[in-house]
Design an enzyme around this catalytic site. Structure first.
Site, PDB file in Angstrom:
ATOM      1  N   HIS A   1    -110.119 -94.135  34.269  1.00  0.00           N
ATOM      2  CA  HIS A   1    -110.913 -93.669  34.460  1.00  0.00           C
ATOM      3  C   HIS A   1    -110.648 -95.336  34.350  1.00  0.00           C
ATOM      4  O   HIS A   1    -110.044 -96.261  34.168  1.00  0.00           O
ATOM      5  CB  HIS A   1    -111.940 -93.709  32.613  1.00  0.00           C
ATOM      6  CG  HIS A   1    -112.540 -92.509  33.247  1.00  0.00           C
ATOM      7  ND1 HIS A   1    -113.301 -92.242  31.411  1.00  0.00           N
ATOM      8  CD2 HIS A   1    -112.839 -91.795  33.175  1.00  0.00           C
ATOM      9  CE1 HIS A   1    -113.900 -91.025  32.125  1.00  0.00           C
ATOM     10  NE2 HIS A   1    -113.156 -90.289  32.568  1.00  0.00           N
TER      11      HIS A   1
ATOM     12  N   TYR B   1    -122.003 -96.310  26.929  1.00  0.00           N
ATOM     13  CA  TYR B   1    -121.770 -96.711  24.870  1.00  0.00           C
ATOM     14  C   TYR B   1    -122.845 -97.040  24.409  1.00  0.00           C
ATOM     15  O   TYR B   1    -123.335 -97.859  25.702  1.00  0.00           O
ATOM     16  CB  TYR B   1    -120.644 -97.781  24.791  1.00  0.00           C
ATOM     17  CG  TYR B   1    -118.587 -98.070  24.332  1.00  0.00           C
ATOM     18  CD1 TYR B   1    -118.388 -97.640  23.261  1.00  0.00           C
ATOM     19  CD2 TYR B   1    -118.925 -97.516  26.111  1.00  0.00           C
ATOM     20  CE1 TYR B   1    -117.770 -96.816  23.235  1.00  0.00           C
ATOM     21  CE2 TYR B   1    -117.243 -96.958  25.803  1.00  0.00           C
ATOM     22  CZ  TYR B   1    -116.226 -97.362  24.508  1.00  0.00           C
ATOM     23  OH  TYR B   1    -115.388 -96.874  24.065  1.00  0.00           O
TER      24      TYR B   1
ATOM     25  N   PRO C   1    -113.361 -96.964  15.245  1.00  0.00           N
ATOM     26  CA  PRO C   1    -112.963 -96.189  17.245  1.00  0.00           C
ATOM     27  C   PRO C   1    -113.554 -96.646  18.231  1.00  0.00           C
ATOM     28  O   PRO C   1    -113.533 -96.112  19.061  1.00  0.00           O
ATOM     29  CB  PRO C   1    -113.336 -94.817  16.172  1.00  0.00           C
ATOM     30  CG  PRO C   1    -114.108 -95.017  15.719  1.00  0.00           C
ATOM     31  CD  PRO C   1    -113.784 -96.086  14.895  1.00  0.00           C
TER      32      PRO C   1
ATOM     33  N   LYS D   1    -108.665 -98.194  20.628  1.00  0.00           N
ATOM     34  CA  LYS D   1    -107.173 -98.422  19.929  1.00  0.00           C
ATOM     35  C   LYS D   1    -106.253 -98.384  18.826  1.00  0.00           C
ATOM     36  O   LYS D   1    -105.437 -98.205  19.072  1.00  0.00           O
ATOM     37  CB  LYS D   1    -108.153-100.460  19.218  1.00  0.00           C
ATOM     38  CG  LYS D   1    -108.246-101.508  20.486  1.00  0.00           C
ATOM     39  CD  LYS D   1    -108.117-101.116  21.632  1.00  0.00           C
ATOM     40  CE  LYS D   1    -108.359-101.441  22.352  1.00  0.00           C
ATOM     41  NZ  LYS D   1    -107.613-101.806  24.378  1.00  0.00           N
TER      42      LYS D   1
ATOM     43  N   TYR E   1    -110.079-104.054  27.078  1.00  0.00           N
ATOM     44  CA  TYR E   1    -110.367-102.391  26.928  1.00  0.00           C
ATOM     45  C   TYR E   1    -109.468-102.000  27.396  1.00  0.00           C
ATOM     46  O   TYR E   1    -108.516-100.252  26.904  1.00  0.00           O
ATOM     47  CB  TYR E   1    -111.427-102.394  27.503  1.00  0.00           C
ATOM     48  CG  TYR E   1    -111.994-101.067  27.136  1.00  0.00           C
ATOM     49  CD1 TYR E   1    -113.651-100.238  26.124  1.00  0.00           C
ATOM     50  CD2 TYR E   1    -111.577 -99.558  27.490  1.00  0.00           C
ATOM     51  CE1 TYR E   1    -113.406 -99.101  26.133  1.00  0.00           C
ATOM     52  CE2 TYR E   1    -111.499 -97.470  27.100  1.00  0.00           C
ATOM     53  CZ  TYR E   1    -112.713 -97.824  26.916  1.00  0.00           C
ATOM     54  OH  TYR E   1    -112.912 -96.832  26.151  1.00  0.00           O
TER      55      TYR E   1
END
Length: 395
Positions: free
Chosen positions: A76, A205, A297, A301, A389
């Site tokens: 991704h 998200y 979550p 990580k 990220y």
């Protein structure tokens, strides 16, 4: 009757951290024994996170554990933020010098590592309950454990506890040495697995006034989705139809996008918390992964921190084994904690930014929306999110 065996590194826990550590040590000629409370079938189907940072991907590839990941994993190059019925994409490669993430379930990482360890003749004892760690401050610590109905002893040069939040590893450190800090969040996640192709190419998200939602995936045929719910909620309150309707509401955008529905095969509710215990070392006992730290979550990580811990520890133990130099071992706790706290902060920020807090004021809600708009409109802000990220590299 108690029996004894010896090894260089005794590892408690056959999750991805313990298995990878054993594998990395084996490649450097260092023997280890892994003790795992559960049976192999349970370990290989235990559902956990599925987002691998660039560094995690690189470690698995370099160690020879990434072949199936590269065939079946989904690379991704960004994520999508949704709020105010609009969509905003964060492009990772353009903001991080070409770095990205991989969607590959933790269950699959564990299967790959178990197979490698057993193929290489590694000792992984399933259904072996670690009972105590003794003599951590001596040259030869021991792990007392029960296996196949008998109590046994494993004598080691070093012990590494990768046995999770509830394991004996952290509890084996002296209480007056250990500092524990934690935060509990006023919401949980209702997570589902569904036999339906994902409705998106990258993770979504979503912030909505009714709560957070996340659209992820396990494979091109299986979707993984989450809804923010109250901490005391129950899966019994959520019919399949109610779940899909709520997901539709929270993911809604102006434009042509449809949430695909399908059979839900699994439901669970996960509490949200942050936790760090330090130091990560006492004598020859080391903590790694969830034994030392937990993150909500939202930032993806947890698995990556565990992999980073044992990669660092494997390098330190190898340096001592090959050069007799203990400097990296002595620095392990301090070095690992720098990355841990960076990940804790990012996970906290993502969690508080995207979730609706039932106790917050209108002022707080407007601040959150202002922050989201800033992330969507500022390249510098987007780059900071992307850098964290894909995995921020601390010095």
């Amino acid at each position: 009757m108690s029996t004894a065996r010896t090894t260089t590194v005794g590892i408690i826990g056959a999750g991805p951290a313990g298995l990878l550590l054993s594998h990395l040590l084996h490649r450097q000629g260092i023997d280890s024994v892994v003790l795992e409370l559960r049976d192999r079938a349970y370990v290989e189907r235990r559902q956990r996170a599925g987002i691998l940072e660039q560094d995690t991907v690189d470690v698995l590839r370099a160690s020879g554990a990434g072949a199936r990941m590269d065939r079946q994993g989904l690379e991704h190059h960004g994520i999508e933020l949704r709020f105010d019925r609009r969509s905003h994409r964060i492009d990772f490669p353009s903001l991080t010098g070409g770095r990205s993430v991989m969607v590959y379930a933790q269950t699959e990482v564990v299967k790959d590592l178990v197979e490698l360890r057993l193929k290489d003749g590694g000792t992984v004892l399933f259904e072996a309950e670690a009972l105590s760690v003794d003599g951590a401050d001596t040259d030869r610590p021991t792990i007392r454990y029960r296996h196949e109905g008998a109590e046994e002893t494993l004598e080691c040069a070093y012990v590494v506890a990768c046995d999770g939040f509830h394991g004996i590893g952290r509890r084996s450190l002296p209480e007056d040495l250990l500092t524990v800090v934690e935060r509990t969040y006023p919401f949980s996640w209702l997570g589902i697995l569904a036999d339906v192709p994902p409705s998106c190419d990258e993770l979504i998200y979503a912030h909505h006034e009714r709560g957070f939602a996340l659209h992820s995936m396990r494979s091109p045929q299986v979707s993984r989705l989450y809804l923010q719910v109250d901490p005391d909620d129950s899966v019994d309150n959520w019919s399949d139809e109610r779940i899909w309707d709520e997901l539709d509401t929270r993911f809604a955008v102006d434009g042509d996008w449809t949430l695909r529905r399908g059979p839900i095969t699994e439901k669970s509710i996960t509490p949200m918390r942050s936790f760090v215990a330090e130091p990560l070392r006492h004598g020859r006992l080391f903590l790694a992964g969830d034994a030392a730290h937990i993150v909500p979550p939202t930032g993806a990580k947890g698995l990556n921190l565990a992999i980073a811990d044992v990669t660092l520890l494997a390098q330190a133990l190898t340096r001592h084994h090959t050069q007799g130099d203990e400097a990296a071992i002595d620095a392990y706790s301090e070095t690992a904690l720098r990355r841990i706290w960076r990940a804790e902060h990012f996970s906290y920020t993502m969690t508080t930014l995207l979730h609706a807090d039932p106790a917050e004021s209108g002022f707080d809600r407007e601040l959150r929306l202002s922050h989201l708009r800033y992330l969507a409109g500022s390249e510098a802000a987007s780059a900071s999110l992307a850098e964290n990220y894909v995995g921020f590299r601390t010095n």
